[in-house]
Design a protein around this motif. Structure first.
Motif, PDB file in Angstrom:
ATOM      1  N   ASP A 118      -2.200   4.093  -5.661  1.00 48.01           N
ATOM      2  CA  ASP A 118      -1.624   2.746  -5.573  1.00 48.01           C
ATOM      3  C   ASP A 118      -2.561   1.679  -6.107  1.00 48.01           C
ATOM      4  O   ASP A 118      -2.124   0.596  -6.490  1.00 48.01           O
ATOM      5  CB  ASP A 118      -1.238   2.416  -4.134  1.00 48.01           C
ATOM      6  CG  ASP A 118      -2.450   2.345  -3.209  1.00 48.01           C
ATOM      7  OD1 ASP A 118      -3.378   3.153  -3.392  1.00 48.01           O
ATOM      8  OD2 ASP A 118      -2.458   1.479  -2.310  1.00 48.01           O
ATOM      9  N   GLU A 119      -3.864   1.949  -6.177  1.00 50.80           N
ATOM     10  CA  GLU A 119      -4.833   0.934  -6.577  1.00 50.80           C
ATOM     11  C   GLU A 119      -4.576   0.419  -7.996  1.00 50.80           C
ATOM     12  O   GLU A 119      -4.704  -0.775  -8.267  1.00 50.80           O
ATOM     13  CB  GLU A 119      -6.250   1.497  -6.468  1.00 50.80           C
ATOM     14  CG  GLU A 119      -7.341   0.479  -6.790  1.00 50.80           C
ATOM     15  CD  GLU A 119      -7.327  -0.719  -5.859  1.00 50.80           C
ATOM     16  OE1 GLU A 119      -7.722  -1.818  -6.304  1.00 50.80           O
ATOM     17  OE2 GLU A 119      -6.919  -0.562  -4.689  1.00 50.80           O
TER      18      GLU A 119
ATOM     19  N   ASP B 273       0.864  -1.180   0.000  1.00 52.22           N
ATOM     20  CA  ASP B 273       0.000   0.000   0.000  1.00 52.22           C
ATOM     21  C   ASP B 273       0.894   1.221   0.000  1.00 52.22           C
ATOM     22  O   ASP B 273       2.071   1.133  -0.347  1.00 52.22           O
ATOM     23  CB  ASP B 273      -0.959  -0.004   1.198  1.00 52.22           C
ATOM     24  CG  ASP B 273      -0.230  -0.179   2.533  1.00 52.22           C
ATOM     25  OD1 ASP B 273       0.912   0.294   2.661  1.00 52.22           O
ATOM     26  OD2 ASP B 273      -0.818  -0.785   3.440  1.00 52.22           O
TER      27      ASP B 273
END
Length: 479
Positions: free
Chosen positions: A447-448, A373
């Motif tokens: 970050d997704e 993450d």
């Protein structure tokens, strides 16, 4: 980390009686020089598949109007052209002479590197990178031909092993070297550094004895052009799908037109006396199975390599140099995985090494999807996962190459290796195109998007692992 080039020459046989004898005969000065210049050329060709990845942020700063999809073509234009021409380059070397093709290809690569380094816009940079791909496609098989021509039969396996190790080294140092060059100078330096090395290679190759042309026909130029256009059309369509819309006429035209052109290239190859693709190699079921596995694994691996660097730079805020150094342990781990499989795994177990390596790589990608993450956890999370992924990549690539060449007669080794590398490069180009399509839906700093890419890589690697047993069943039938 590394690229699909851990062993650019294919497998490095080990454990044979011939290898035990190789140390008794010292190579000649010509053999040493041929290996040196061939290794240098291979180093450049492999390096330029990875060294550019780390420069994406610098490129975006210099060309702010360019989309991520356009910038990915700085990488993809090289790999697509390289893939399209590699399969026929070996036969071209036989026709005009290995030394001649090697010198011409090195010259093209040097000129293209200069044009890339002084590019004033993204279109010029993409065109120059495509020209680099032309040079690289000629370099690899002609370099192998020079090594085999000047090296005694008893030492050829050792020479090929050294050449393959150079490819691993180039892949390993690519991100860190690219990061250093970008950090100290700019993205232009990753291309301009090729000039002095390339000129030294030309000077060395000019001293080698020229070989006599074989008199065979040149590969079908029409089929070769149609093949390149077909592959390029499909990949370009995938790359632009998100930006233009998957239902847009331009994207559908590229996808359908590319597929039609590719089918035409296959038909022409089936009927031509000197085809662009030697389709008869696919009559070996083991060879066909390894190529399918190589396509799946290449797509996952290339996408993983680029997304890793982008994640470290964009999400964790690493500089280009720090990001390059951060992925380097995984690259050396890939060399370790390749060495273990090359020396320890026998022909009957190559399918298992492909399955285990692919599964290990896929599990590493899944772990990144689940554990990463925005919080920086390099030592605790990234480093161990990256090392495991590297081992899996090196093991799988080497086992795929070993299984493919084991299914072919010795006189078809170069052609088979060229086709296998073509399949891998096409998979890589499609993987990068898919990466761009995913990331275009998210913010660059989000970050997704990168996590979704890691998940896609895990699925692709798992598919390669599932396909691996087919290599075993078919290999048994061909032994």
């Amino acid at each position: 980390m590394t690229t699909a080039s851990a062993h650019p020459t294919g497998p490095v046989p080990a454990g044979t009686e011939q290898q035990k004898e190789t140390g008794r005969e010292q190579p000649s000065a010509a053999a040493k020089l041929a290996l040196l210049v061939a290794s240098g050329a291979t180093f450049l060709a492999v390096l330029d598949t990875t060294v550019v990845n780390i420069a994406f942020s610098d490129l975006r700063a210099d060309f702010p109007d360019a989309s991520l999809s356009q910038l990915t073509w700085v990488v993809t234009s090289y790999t697509v052209v390289f893939a399209a021409l590699l399969a026929v380059a070996g036969r071209v070397a036989d026709v005009i002479g290995r030394k001649k093709l090697f010198l011409w290809s090195t010259g093209v690569f040097i000129v293209a590197s200069l044009l890339s380094g002084v590019a004033t816009g993204v279109p010029m940079l993409i065109a120059s990178r495509a020209l680099q791909g032309v040079g690289a496609a000629g370099l690899i098989p002609s370099a192998l031909g020079l090594v085999l021509q000047h090296t005694p039969a008893a030492r050829r396996q050792v020479a090929i092993g050294i050449w393959g190790a150079v490819g691993s080294m180039a892949a390993a140092v690519g991100p860190s070297l690219g990061g250093l060059l970008v950090d100290v100078w700019s993205w232009r330096s990753v291309f301009l550094i090729n000039l002095p090395i390339g000129l030294a290679i030309v000077a060395g190759a000019a001293k080698l004895t020229a070989d006599a042309p074989s008199g065979r026909k040149l590969p079908d130029p029409v089929g070769t052009l149609i093949l390149a256009l077909g592959v390029g059309g499909v990949v370009f369509g995938v790359t632009q799908g998100t930006e233009w819309g998957w239902g847009s006429g331009r994207v559908l035209g590229l996808l359908i037109g590319g597929a039609v052109l590719f089918a035409v290239a296959l038909l022409l190859s089936k009927r031509h006396s000197a085809p662009a693709l030697e389709l008869d190699l696919w009559r070996s079921r083991a060879f066909a199975a390894t190529n399918v596995t190589s396509l799946l694994f290449g797509a996952a691996m290339y996408s993983y390599l680029l997304s890793s660097l982008l994640f470290l730079n964009a999400v964790w805020g690493y500089s280009e140099l720090k990001a390059g150094l951060a992925v380097t342990p995984g690259a050396f781990a890939a060399a370790v995985g390749a060495t273990i499989v090359g020396r320890r795994v026998g022909p009957a177990s190559q399918w298992a090494a492909v399955a285990v390596g692919s599964a290990l790589f896929g599990a590493s990608c899944a772990a990144m999807y689940l554990l990463l993450d925005t919080e920086k956890q390099y030592a605790a999370v990234w480093l161990p996962i990256g090392i495991l992924a590297g081992i899996g990549i090196g093991a799988a690539l080497t086992a795929i190459s070993n299984a493919a060449t084991a299914s072919l007669p010795p006189e078809r080794f170069a052609s088979g290796t060229g086709l296998l590398m073509t399949t891998r490069q096409i998979g890589g180009a499609l993987g990068i195109a898919a990466l761009a399509a995913i990331l275009e839906r998210h913010s660059v700093l989000d970050d997704e998007g990168y996590l979704q890419v890691f998940l896609a890589c895990a699925i692709g690697a798992a598919a390669a692992a599932v396909a691996a047993p087919a290599i075993r069943s078919r290999s048994v039938q061909n032994t």
